[in-house]
Design an enzyme around this catalytic site. Structure first.
Site, PDB file in Angstrom:
ATOM      1  N   HIS A  47       0.957  -1.338  -0.027  1.00 35.96           N
ATOM      2  CA  HIS A  47      -0.146  -0.111   0.114  1.00 35.96           C
ATOM      3  C   HIS A  47       0.818   1.217  -0.210  1.00 35.96           C
ATOM      4  CE1 HIS A  47      -2.462   3.063   2.293  1.00 35.96           C
ATOM      5  NE2 HIS A  47      -3.124   2.692   1.297  1.00 35.96           N
ATOM      6  N   GLU A  50       2.381   1.758  -3.373  1.00 35.15           N
ATOM      7  CA  GLU A  50       1.235   2.172  -4.318  1.00 35.15           C
ATOM      8  C   GLU A  50       1.069   3.720  -4.304  1.00 35.15           C
ATOM      9  OE1 GLU A  50      -3.316   3.358  -3.825  1.00 35.15           O
ATOM     10  OE2 GLU A  50      -3.108   1.537  -3.425  1.00 35.15           O
ATOM     11  N   HIS A  51       1.223   4.251  -2.815  1.00 39.02           N
ATOM     12  CA  HIS A  51       1.136   5.831  -2.809  1.00 39.02           C
ATOM     13  C   HIS A  51       2.169   6.301  -3.453  1.00 39.02           C
ATOM     14  CE1 HIS A  51      -2.245   6.753   0.484  1.00 39.02           C
ATOM     15  NE2 HIS A  51      -2.263   5.686   0.045  1.00 39.02           N
ATOM     16  N   GLU A 127      -4.202   8.303   7.452  1.00 39.02           N
ATOM     17  CA  GLU A 127      -5.121   7.247   6.692  1.00 39.02           C
ATOM     18  C   GLU A 127      -5.576   6.166   7.944  1.00 39.02           C
ATOM     19  OE1 GLU A 127      -5.627   4.484   2.484  1.00 39.02           O
ATOM     20  OE2 GLU A 127      -3.832   5.504   2.927  1.00 39.02           O
TER      21      GLU A 127
END
Length: 426
Positions: A47, A50-51, A127
Site C-alpha cells: 500500500h 502504491e502511494h 489514513e
C-alpha cells in the site's frame, strides 16, 4: 466479447477489450502483489508503494502525473488488495495513449524520492488513523485478524502505525524490485481501441529486462474448530459488528452457488437480512452481506451498525436467518430473482469501460482462461434450490462462525453476546 490477448517475450501480458461503441477508454496495469505477500515486518509495504508511485518519476513530477490525466478530463487512481495492486485511468479514447504512458512510467520509473517518502508516510499514518476512527471500516480489519490469525492474510492492508513508521526507503525499493517485474504485470485496455496499437505501445513502455519468477505467498490456514469473537469497547453512537465465515476460493466449483446465496442473504434491498433486520424490526439502517474470493480461500461476511442496546437482538436475528436457510432452504421464486439480479448486475457493469477492464483484469491475473459471460450464465442457471440449501448447511455451522464488534458494549453484555453466539449459531 472478442477479447484479444498477447504475451510479450519479457513476460508482460496484454489484453484489449474491444468496445467500439464507447467514447471512453480505460487503462489498467495490474501487479501481482498485495498485503498477503508481506511479512509482519513489512506489513503495509504494498500500500505504501502504491502511494509512492504517484509521487513522481524520472520524467514527471507528482503534479504532472495528475495533470496529464485530469487535464484532459480523465480520472486516475489505484488500489491495493490482498493479492493484487492495480493502477488505472479512464478518459476519452483519443487520450488513452497518454494514460498508458503515464501509468507505465509510474510502474517502471517511480523515483521513490526520500523526501517524498517521508511526507507520504505521514499521509498514510493519517489514513490509518482515519480508518480506525471509522468503526464500520475498522471492524472489518478486525475480522481479517480473526479469520486468518498470525498470517499475512490477516494483516491490515495499510499496515499498522508501527510497521509503516518503521519502513525504510530501501525496504520499499527492494519490495518494488522483488514484485514489480514483467512476469507479474498485466496491462488491460478497454474501449474503441485496436489491439495492435495497444500492443506496440506496451512493448515500447515495457522493454525486455531481467527475467524473474512470479510471486508466491504463504498459503492460507483457514481451519477453525470453534466460534471466535473479538470485541473492542468504544464510545461510539452505534455498535458495528461483522459476522463472517470462511468461504470458497475464486476457483472453487461452487463459487457461483455461493454468489447466489449471497444475493438472497444480503446483497440488496430484497434480501432476507434487509427484510428481517431493517424492514420488519427496524434494527439497522444498513445491513448487508458480501463475498471475498481469494486464490486459495475466501470469506462470506455480514455487517451492520445498530443501536447498542439492540446489538444482541440483531445478532440473534441474523443467526436465526442463517439457520433457517440451512434447515429449510429457499423458495424457487427467490432463486429466480437472485439469478436475474446476478446476471443483470454483471451485464450492466460490463457496459462500462473501466468496470469491464477491472473485472477481466482481476480474472486474468489468476487464470489463463478468459471468462465467457454466456458460460457464467449457464452455470448460474444450473444452480438449484437444493444446491443453495446444501451450501448453506455446509457453511452455516456454529464452529465456523466469527464475530467482531466495536461499540459501547459493557463487559457483562459482551459475555452474554459471546455465550449466545456460541449457543445460537447456525
Amino acid at each position: 466479447m472478442n477479447y484479444q490477448f498477447s504475451a510479450l517475450d519479457n513476460g508482460v501480458r496484454v489484453l484489449t477489450v474491444p468496445m467500439h461503441e464507447r467514447s471512453s477508454a480505460a487503462v489498467t496495469i495490474w501487479v501481482k502483489t498485495g498485503g498477503r505477500f508481506e511479512s509482519k515486518k513489512l506489513s503495509g509495504a504494498s500500500h505504501y508503494l502504491e502511494h509512492m508511485l504517484f509521487k513522481g518519476t524520472q520524467r514527471r513530477t507528482t503534479r504532472q502525473i495528475k495533470e496529464e490525466i485530469e487535464g484532459v478530463g480523465g480520472v486516475l487512481n489505484a488500489f491495493t488488495g490482498e493479492e493484487l495492486t492495480c493502477y488505472f485511468a479512464k478518459l476519452l479514447n483519443q487520450h488513452y495513449p497518454v494514460a498508458l504512458d503515464v501509468l507505465s512510467d509510474m510502474v517502471n520509473h517511480a523515483s521513490l524520492d526520500a523526501k517524498e517518502l517521508e511526507k507520504e508516510r505521514t499521509v498514510i499514518l493519517e489514513e490509518i488513523k482515519m480508518y480506525r476512527d471509522l468503526p464500520a471500516h475498522h471492524v472489518h480489519d478486525l475480522m481479517g485478524e480473526l479469520l486468518w490469525p498470525d498470517q499475512p492474510l490477516g494483516q491490515p492492508i495499510a499496515g499498522t502505525a508501527e510497521t509503516v513508521s518503521a519502513l525504510t526507503r530501501k525496504q520499499i525499493k527492494d519490495y518494488k524490485d522483488r514484485y514489480y517485474h514483467a512476469k507479474n504485470i498485466l496491462v488491460v485496455v478497454s474501449g474503441p481501441v485496436e489491439h495492435h496499437d495497444v500492443l506496440a505501445r506496451v512493448q515500447e513502455s515495457f522493454p525486455a529486462g531481467t527475467s524473474k519468477t512470479g510471486s508466491k505467498f504463504q498459503a492460507a490456514v483457514s481451519r477453525q474448530s470453534k466460534p471466535r469473537t473479538l470485541f473492542i469497547e468504544k464510545p461510539t453512537e452505534q455498535t458495528h459488528f461483522v459476522i463472517a465465515l470462511h468461504g470458497f476460493s475464486r476457483h472453487h466449483p461452487d463459487r457461483y452457488k455461493l454468489g447466489l446465496l449471497n444475493v438472497m442473504l444480503g446483497a440488496n434491498m430484497s434480501s432476507r437480512l434487509f427484510e428481517e433486520v431493517r424492514e420488519k424490526r427496524g434494527l439497522a439502517y444498513e445491513i448487508k452481506s458480501g463475498l471475498n474470493f481469494l486464490e486459495d480461500t475466501g470469506a462470506l461476511s455480514i455487517s451492520a451498525g445498530v443501536e447498542s442496546k439492540k446489538t444482541p437482538t440483531a445478532i440473534n436475528v441474523i443467526l436465526h436467518e442463517l439457520a433457517k436457510i440451512a434447515a429449510k432452504g429457499i423458495h424457487e421464486n427467490e432463486l429466480r430473482r437472485a439469478k436475474d439480479y446476478f446476471m443483470s448486475q454483471l451485464y450492466m457493469a460490463l457496459e462500462d469501460t473501466l468496470d469491464h477492464a477491472l473485472w477481466i483484469g482481476e480474472r486474468l491475473m489468476y487464470s489463463n482462461d478468459l471468462p465467457d459471460r454466456e458460460e457464467i450464465k449457464r452455470k448460474i442457471e444450473a444452480v438449484t434450490s437444493q444446491d443453495i440449501r446444501d451450501i448453506a448447511a455446509k457453511l452455516f455451522r456454529t464452529n465456523h462462525l466469527n464475530l467482531t464488534l466495536i461499540g459501547p458494549i459493557p463487559e457483562k453484555v459482551q459475555s452474554r453476546i459471546r455465550r449466545d453466539f456460541a449457543m445460537n449459531g447456525a
